[in-house]
Scaffold this active site. Structure first.
Site, short mmCIF file in Angstrom:
data_model
loop_
_atom_site.label_atom_id
_atom_site.label_comp_id
_atom_site.label_asym_id
_atom_site.label_seq_id
_atom_site.Cartn_x
_atom_site.Cartn_y
_atom_site.Cartn_z
N VAL A 7 0.86 -1.00 0.05
CA VAL A 7 0.00 0.06 -0.07
C VAL A 7 0.90 1.37 0.10
O VAL A 7 2.09 1.25 0.63
CB VAL A 7 -0.87 -0.18 1.21
N PRO A 47 4.68 7.99 1.45
CA PRO A 47 4.96 7.40 0.09
C PRO A 47 6.41 6.89 0.29
O PRO A 47 7.51 7.32 0.81
CB PRO A 47 4.63 8.40 -0.77
N SER A 48 6.88 6.05 -0.59
CA SER A 48 8.20 5.48 -0.95
C SER A 48 8.88 4.97 0.22
O SER A 48 10.07 4.73 0.39
CB SER A 48 9.02 6.51 -1.44
N ARG A 49 7.99 4.50 1.37
CA ARG A 49 8.30 3.83 2.56
C ARG A 49 9.30 4.88 3.17
O ARG A 49 10.09 4.60 4.40
CB ARG A 49 9.22 2.52 2.26
N LEU A 50 9.21 5.98 3.00
CA LEU A 50 10.24 7.15 3.75
C LEU A 50 9.13 7.91 5.00
O LEU A 50 8.82 8.86 5.14
CB LEU A 50 10.55 8.33 3.01
#
Length: 218
Positions: free
Chosen positions: A13, A194-197
């Site tokens: 997700v 977002p982008s796992r940051l």
């Protein structure tokens, strides 16, 4: 590679529900927790006070389970249980624990760890009076965490307790039941990005009993 494994590998997700920065953080961990908790309630999340409690026994063997937070303030977070349960044996042995509020619907979690203490008998009695009668009877009837022969054994125990207290207006607090308070040393607020940051801001208790805020890499 099995179809199930492929499906799990592709599950992801993009977290875009919000952000968290130092300028928007409340001044204390408990004020920030109150803000997020109220938002979880307003969002209609199922049992927003549910938290995963992690403990370890005297040999370091870990266990986790979900419990319900029944109060928090600047001192810490409180939950109630059987003092003869597996979790209570762990807490008595090590006096430390960690909890996580998994507010997935808001793409958030709060991770807290610290030492533990039993709440006062007065606090336990106050909360006990708020519990439904059925929950009070269940606390007397269930030998929590012990092996039982079958479901019928539990039902029989409950029936025996119901006969014992009959039509009593008030059911007393069992001597083996009460509250624990988690005294935070670290409280991390995690907001998916977002982008796992992800945003991870942690309140950490210092040696002089103050608090500092630190940003952690995701």
């Amino acid at each position: 590679m099995s179809e199930t494994h492929v499906a799990l590998s592709n599950m992801r997700v993009s977290y875009e529900a919000g952000e968290l920065d130092e300028t928007s953080l409340a001044g204390t961990w408990h004020e920030q927790l109150r803000i997020w908790f109220d938002q979880a309630v307003e969002a209609g999340l199922t049992e927003p006070n549910a938290m995963v409690l992690a403990t370890a026994d005297s040999e370091g063997v870990p266990s986790s389970r979900t419990v319900l937070c029944k109060g928090f303030d600047e001192r810490g977070l409180v939950f109630f249980t059987n003092y003869t349960s597996a979790k209570s044996h762990d807490l008595t042995a090590t006096r430390v624990a960690a909890v996580t509020f998994p507010w997935l619907g808001l793409q958030r979690q709060v991770n807290i760890r610290g030492s533990v203490e039993k709440v006062s008998q007065h606090e336990t009695a106050e909360y006990w009076q708020l519990r439904p009668r059925g929950s009070q009877l269940g606390a007397w009837a269930s030998p929590q965490s012990r092996v039982v022969a079958n479901r019928e054994a539990l039902e029989t125990s409950l029936q025996r307790i119901e006969r014992r207290f009959g039509d009593a207006e008030k059911i007393p607090v069992p001597p083996h039941w009460g509250g624990w308070r988690l005294l935070p040393e670290s409280v991390e607020f995690w907001q998916g990005r977002p982008s796992r940051l992800h945003d991870r801001l942690r309140f950490r208790r210092t040696e002089d009993n103050g608090w500092i805020v630190e940003r952690l890499a995701p």
